[in-house]
Design a protein around this motif. Structure first.
Motif, PDB file in Angstrom:
ATOM      1  N   GLN A   1       0.738  -1.239   0.060  1.00 42.29           N
ATOM      2  CA  GLN A   1       0.140  -0.081  -0.102  1.00 42.29           C
ATOM      3  C   GLN A   1       0.819   1.213  -0.076  1.00 42.29           C
ATOM      4  O   GLN A   1       0.535   2.258  -0.578  1.00 42.29           O
ATOM      5  CB  GLN A   1      -1.064   0.109   1.189  1.00 42.29           C
ATOM      6  N   ILE A   2       2.006   1.489   0.684  1.00 44.95           N
ATOM      7  CA  ILE A   2       2.894   2.208   0.631  1.00 44.95           C
ATOM      8  C   ILE A   2       3.553   2.397  -0.647  1.00 44.95           C
ATOM      9  O   ILE A   2       3.584   3.563  -0.989  1.00 44.95           O
ATOM     10  CB  ILE A   2       4.065   2.270   1.632  1.00 44.95           C
ATOM     11  N   HIS A   3       3.858   1.417  -1.342  1.00 47.36           N
ATOM     12  CA  HIS A   3       4.411   1.429  -2.644  1.00 47.36           C
ATOM     13  C   HIS A   3       3.526   2.063  -3.551  1.00 47.36           C
ATOM     14  O   HIS A   3       4.025   2.837  -4.596  1.00 47.36           O
ATOM     15  CB  HIS A   3       4.827   0.066  -3.209  1.00 47.36           C
ATOM     16  N   ILE A   4       1.800   1.859  -3.464  1.00 46.22           N
ATOM     17  CA  ILE A   4       1.191   2.218  -4.406  1.00 46.22           C
ATOM     18  C   ILE A   4       0.819   3.871  -4.185  1.00 46.22           C
ATOM     19  O   ILE A   4       0.864   4.852  -5.147  1.00 46.22           O
ATOM     20  CB  ILE A   4      -0.189   1.669  -4.382  1.00 46.22           C
ATOM     21  N   ASP A   5       0.831   4.258  -2.931  1.00 46.90           N
ATOM     22  CA  ASP A   5       0.517   5.537  -2.441  1.00 46.90           C
ATOM     23  C   ASP A   5       1.584   6.672  -2.735  1.00 46.90           C
ATOM     24  O   ASP A   5       1.389   7.770  -2.965  1.00 46.90           O
ATOM     25  CB  ASP A   5       0.304   5.688  -1.018  1.00 46.90           C
ATOM     26  N   ILE A   6       2.860   6.258  -2.706  1.00 47.73           N
ATOM     27  CA  ILE A   6       3.921   7.123  -2.964  1.00 47.73           C
ATOM     28  C   ILE A   6       3.969   7.927  -4.123  1.00 47.73           C
ATOM     29  O   ILE A   6       4.073   9.190  -4.099  1.00 47.73           O
ATOM     30  CB  ILE A   6       5.633   6.543  -2.944  1.00 47.73           C
TER      31      ILE A   6
END
Length: 496
Positions: free
Chosen positions: A261-266
């Motif tokens: 999810q972090i990788h998608i949001d960055i």
């Protein structure tokens, strides 16, 4: 056909949320042939305003003036203008159409003058010869797009980070220099008077001393000057100890969903600012957010925290960069400097916002309810208007609380806002409530002019603040302080 119109609404009308000007009423009432009867119906039929198509990004970011123009272009434009002016005396209804060519001619002249200044350096032509074949019609098309913007000194729509008033005032006045000297005097003393520092920080912190001031006001650094270097070194080493201890586990079964999810949001973080699209910066954000999630097991990672890192990162980066930060190549900095910026950004985030990001986010929901109660006391007309058209505060104010108005304001305004938050006791939690109330009342006229659910939601989620600067934020904070003074210690004041 109505469904197709709803699907393509953003492609036709608003490539960037907040595009229309404050003084104009957004024409949103004709978007649907049938009024939405509920929020759920509205949500099913409306695309997210933040999902900007790639081709729209290219169109938006591609609206730039060419660096040089053919030498004969301005003269040709002037002749066309003279011919149109001659015809304007005898033909009715033409005068209003002459304004655009006049603006174009002026802009073309300005560009040509810039070209004259930069073409010859030490007697050499430095511009590409291909510029001489620039198509005239494409240049005029570009200028027409630019002429649709409000007629005021324009801050680029790629939300400039540098301190700048919307009025375009010079960055350093006599008063500002005096304030800077006062800050340097306070920071240079053996033991900084934090109360005096907060007092001076309330009305804004000079860019040159903002990084050290933020560290002191947050409690990240001690007031004692001799201890600061030792504390900084220890905290930075501790952060990278966390990296060595935890970061390799991002692919483990227990943490892979969080990391995904972090990788998608960055990449979604401030997509129009080049700084945050650099791979080196995105990797820094991934590490900061993943370690934050590991160290906050009560909440883990929650969408929205990625936005909160950006002001810290920009402020601590500005300590080493004198040029425009939004276009600076972070990878060009020494590795130790990059590591210091990363560690400082983590610790600043670590000390804030945890109450907002627990299961079901009760902290934010409580603040939304508090905002509803406050608005019902300070502006009953707006409150009743929302009730009449079934607008729930949670539908627009959740994001205000979750992201601390970062989605509503340009980043330069957020940084200025946070200067005051750190000078206020419980600024990020308690005082932010009054800032949100003042921000809502700021758009009172526009809100009351909307007479349907969809129009209200579109307005509240896309408020026109793209040209805001320090002046507008200062007025907002002053109104928020007034509301706090009147209502904070009087819970029944004006309550029916």
């Amino acid at each position: 056909m109505a469904t197709e119109n709803r699907i393509h609404f953003w492609r036709r009308n608003a490539k960037v949320p907040g595009r229309y000007h404050k003084d104009t009423t957004p024409k949103l009432n004709n978007l649907k042939s049938k009024k939405a009867s509920s929020f759920h119906e509205f949500a099913r039929s409306t695309n997210d305003a933040w999902d900007i198509d790639d081709e729209e990004d290219e169109d938006f970011l591609g609206t730039q003036l060419p660096s040089s123009l053919p030498s004969g272009l301005h003269s040709a434009s002037s002749q066309n203008q003279q011919q149109q002016n001659q015809g304007g005396d005898t033909e009715t209804g033409v005068s209003h159409r002459l304004e655009a060519p006049n603006l174009q001619a002026q802009n073309l002249q300005d560009v040509q003058e810039e070209d004259t200044e930069c073409e010859h350096v030490n007697g050499k032509v430095v511009k590409s010869s291909s510029d001489a074949h620039l198509n005239t019609s494409s240049v005029r098309s570009t200028l027409q797009k630019q002429n649709t913007l409000p007629a005021r000194p324009i801050i680029p729509l790629v939300a400039r980070i540098s301190d700048q008033n919307a009025s375009g005032a010079p960055p350093m006045t006599v008063r500002e220099k005096s304030r800077l000297d006062k800050f340097k005097q306070l920071l240079g003393s053996p033991n900084t008077d934090l109360e005096e520092l907060r007092k001076h920080s309330w009305s804004g912190i000079p860019r040159e001393v903002r990084p050290i001031t933020w560290r002191l006001l947050s409690g990240y650094l001690p007031a004692n000057k001799e201890r600061r270097e030792l504390v900084l070194k220890r905290k930075r080493e501790e952060y990278f100890g966390f990296i060595e201890q935890y970061y390799h586990s991002r692919t483990d079964e227990h943490y892979k969903d969080t990391y995904r999810q972090i990788h998608i949001d960055i990449p979604r973080t401030n997509p129009l600012i080049p700084l945050f699209q650099q791979p080196a910066v995105q990797e820094v954000f991934e590490r900061i957010l993943f370690i934050w999630a590991i160290r906050h097991p009560a909440s883990g990672y929650v969408q929205g925290i990625n936005d909160l890192v950006t002001p810290f990162f920009v402020v601590f980066l500005s300590e080493f960069v004198t040029e425009d930060v939004e276009n600076f190549e972070v990878a060009a900095l020494p590795l130790d400097t990059q590591r210091n910026i990363e560690a400082d950004s983590f610790w600043y985030l670590f000390k804030s916002f945890q109450d907002n990001y627990t299961f079901a986010q009760p902290g934010i929901q409580n603040k939304v309810k508090a905002l509803e109660e406050l608005v019902s006391r300070i502006d009953e007309d707006i409150h009743n208007h929302f009730k009449r058209y079934e607008v729930e505060y949670l539908q627009f104010a959740f994001r205000w609380m979750n992201n601390l108005l970062m989605r509503e304001l340009p980043l330069r305004c957020t940084i200025r806002l946070w200067d005051t938050y750190q000078a206020e006791a419980e600024g990020f939690s308690h005082f932010h409530l009054y800032v949100c109330a003042a921000f809502l009342i700021e758009w009172r006229k526009e809100i009351l002019s909307m007479v349907d659910f969809q129009g209200l939601l579109m307005l509240l989620q896309n408020l026109p603040t793209i040209h805001w600067g320090n002046e507008e934020v200062g007025l907002l904070l002053a109104e928020a302080y007034r509301l706090k003074y009147m209502f904070a210690d009087a819970p029944s004041h004006y309550k029916r």
